[in-house]
Motif scaffolding. Structure first.
Motif, PDB file in Angstrom:
ATOM      1  N   UNK A 180       0.759  -0.993   0.110  1.00  0.00           N
ATOM      2  CA  UNK A 180      -0.241  -0.108   0.109  1.00  0.00           C
ATOM      3  C   UNK A 180       1.225   0.919  -0.185  1.00  0.00           C
ATOM      4  N   UNK A 181       0.681   1.906  -0.520  1.00  0.00           N
ATOM      5  CA  UNK A 181       1.058   3.495  -0.935  1.00  0.00           C
ATOM      6  C   UNK A 181      -0.016   4.737  -0.024  1.00  0.00           C
ATOM      7  N   UNK A 182       0.118   5.293   1.223  1.00  0.00           N
ATOM      8  CA  UNK A 182      -0.500   5.813   2.213  1.00  0.00           C
ATOM      9  C   UNK A 182      -0.151   7.337   2.517  1.00  0.00           C
ATOM     10  N   UNK A 183      -0.562   7.896   2.744  1.00  0.00           N
ATOM     11  CA  UNK A 183       0.133  10.098   2.642  1.00  0.00           C
ATOM     12  C   UNK A 183      -0.642  10.425   4.345  1.00  0.00           C
ATOM     13  N   UNK A 184       0.707   9.654   5.398  1.00  0.00           N
ATOM     14  CA  UNK A 184      -0.019  10.093   6.378  1.00  0.00           C
ATOM     15  C   UNK A 184      -0.308  10.861   6.864  1.00  0.00           C
TER      16      UNK A 184
ATOM     17  N   UNK B 294       4.415   8.132  14.403  1.00  0.00           N
ATOM     18  CA  UNK B 294       3.402   7.004  14.063  1.00  0.00           C
ATOM     19  C   UNK B 294       3.581   5.404  13.225  1.00  0.00           C
ATOM     20  N   UNK B 295       4.121   5.391  12.608  1.00  0.00           N
ATOM     21  CA  UNK B 295       5.191   4.585  13.029  1.00  0.00           C
ATOM     22  C   UNK B 295       5.504   3.687  13.208  1.00  0.00           C
TER      23      UNK B 295
ATOM     24  N   UNK C 207       4.122  -0.220  15.293  1.00  0.00           N
ATOM     25  CA  UNK C 207       4.678  -1.810  15.453  1.00  0.00           C
ATOM     26  C   UNK C 207       5.275  -1.424  16.646  1.00  0.00           C
ATOM     27  N   UNK C 208       5.143  -1.138  18.123  1.00  0.00           N
ATOM     28  CA  UNK C 208       5.047  -0.780  19.209  1.00  0.00           C
ATOM     29  C   UNK C 208       4.971  -1.960  19.243  1.00  0.00           C
ATOM     30  N   UNK C 209       3.791  -2.579  19.769  1.00  0.00           N
ATOM     31  CA  UNK C 209       3.312  -3.748  20.099  1.00  0.00           C
ATOM     32  C   UNK C 209       3.905  -4.952  19.229  1.00  0.00           C
TER      33      UNK C 209
ATOM     34  N   UNK D  82      -3.484   8.646  13.702  1.00  0.00           N
ATOM     35  CA  UNK D  82      -3.449   7.538  14.657  1.00  0.00           C
ATOM     36  C   UNK D  82      -2.831   6.604  13.857  1.00  0.00           C
ATOM     37  N   UNK D  83      -1.883   5.879  14.593  1.00  0.00           N
ATOM     38  CA  UNK D  83      -1.459   4.691  13.892  1.00  0.00           C
ATOM     39  C   UNK D  83      -2.361   4.129  13.558  1.00  0.00           C
ATOM     40  N   UNK D  84      -3.336   3.466  13.627  1.00  0.00           N
ATOM     41  CA  UNK D  84      -4.565   2.679  12.839  1.00  0.00           C
ATOM     42  C   UNK D  84      -4.513   3.465  11.352  1.00  0.00           C
TER      43      UNK D  84
END
Length: 362
Positions: free
Chosen positions: A177-181, A228-229, A233-235, A352-354
């Protein structure tokens, strides 16, 4: 006269050293995170000049040198972890064992650069499994199209705004996926990279905009994209192999990169080894590490290497990792206040990290 000149120069060094302590996100403050090595050199030159020119018969002269020593020690504190004087954060891989490996190459091409043949020659020589190219527009996409024979999997987002991005891979890319976070014209890419039938790696490719007078007036957008990235990945970094790579437009030792490492738990293979100063390729006296690769404890280092320049203002960086989980490898340890700081920054930008894809969970 000479005492006045040395006092003025030392005063400037003190200002340049102390300004980054102010957590103001203004570009002219945050950019002083970058030249810590250069400021160490300046402090050493000043100390040498003071030793030659001052008699140290007056308290002010002693005070001037004490300030220079303090600045030198403070600047060195930030960069020493990226030398052999520090313990290694990532183990060196036992290459005699047959274990899966992945070789990743990151190259910021500099959009106006037209020396594509030099980059393609480096790709053919070093044969990365995954190549991420940054600042790639439609011209660069056309030039690199011939790589598809060897790199049949790709994610493409050609742009003319210096933030185009392409990922070229020998290995299958799943759920790409390409996202614009954070910003509408600054993409990031996310995919599961299939190493073999049993093993896939979650990879995030980033190139946030830097704080500068020609880009963003503040570092907020860059900082938030990294955080946010990190939160996403934190969990998972204990259980899922993860790699985050790209031109992060931030130095390895900055407060925000350190916060990224504390939140994400990801490791930096440069710690205890080298800085890998990838920018600026044309000016040897203005170099610092802007191109990064961070990974979970599932990997050990085979090699990390700065490759020859090819016309860009960045050197390409090549990192080869071996899959050999070592949970005892530890990144910087975060505290509750780090989570609060990250949450505050994300909340202020409404991110949001979501929103960060988790391709391995599709």
């Amino acid at each position: 006269m000479k005492e006045g000149i040395l006092l003025a120069a030392t005063g400037l060094l003190v200002v340049l050293t102390c300004l980054p302590l102010w957590k103001n996100p203004a570009w002219w403050v945050r950019d002083l995170d970058f030249p810590r090595l250069q400021l160490c050199v300046l402090a050493l030159v000043l100390l040498f000049a003071q030793a030659l020119l001052l008699s140290y018969s007056e308290p002010l002269q002693i005070f001037i040198s004490a300030l220079s020593v303090g600045c030198l020690a403070y600047q060195a504190w930030w960069i020493i972890p990226y030398t052999r004087l520090w313990h290694r954060e990532v183990k060196s891989a036992d290459t005699s064992q047959y274990k899966p490996r992945i070789r990743v190459m990151a190259a910021n091409v500099l959009t106006p650069n037209r020396q594509a043949d030099k980059l393609k020659a480096l790709v053919r020589e070093h044969r990365p499994d995954v190549l991420v190219t940054l600042e790639t527009d439609h011209w660069w996409e056309t030039q690199l199209e011939e790589l598809t024979d060897q790199y049949p999997y790709s994610i493409r987002c050609p742009l003319d705004n210096l933030y185009g991005m392409h990922v070229w891979s020998r290995l299958a890319l799943e759920n790409a996926e390409t996202r614009f976070l954070v910003e509408d014209d600054v993409p990031s890419m996310h995919a599961n990279v299939r190493l073999n039938d049993q093993l896939a790696i979650r990879m995030h490719f980033l190139h946030p905009a830097p704080p500068s007078p020609t880009e963003n007036d503040e570092s907020t957008e860059r900082d938030v994209e990294l955080l946010v990235v990190a939160k996403s990945v934190q969990d998972d970094e204990d259980t899922i192999p993860i790699i985050v790579t790209g031109d992060l437009n931030d130095v390895a030792w900055s407060a925000n990169t350190r916060l990224f490492r504390k939140i994400s738990g990801l490791l930096d293979p440069r710690v205890g080894r080298c800085m890998v100063n990838s920018f600026h390729a044309q000016h040897w006296f203005l170099r610092w590490p802007l191109d990064h690769l961070f990974h979970s404890h599932h990997f050990q280092l085979v090699r990390i290497q700065r490759l020859p320049k090819f016309g860009s203002d960045h050197f390409p960086v090549l990192v080869e990792l071996q899959y050999d989980p070592a949970p005892e490898q530890q990144s910087l340890q975060g505290e509750a206040q780090d989570d609060r700081e990250a949450a505050k920054k994300l909340g202020e930008e409404g991110v949001s990290e979501s929103e960060v894809p988790e391709p391995d969970k599709h």
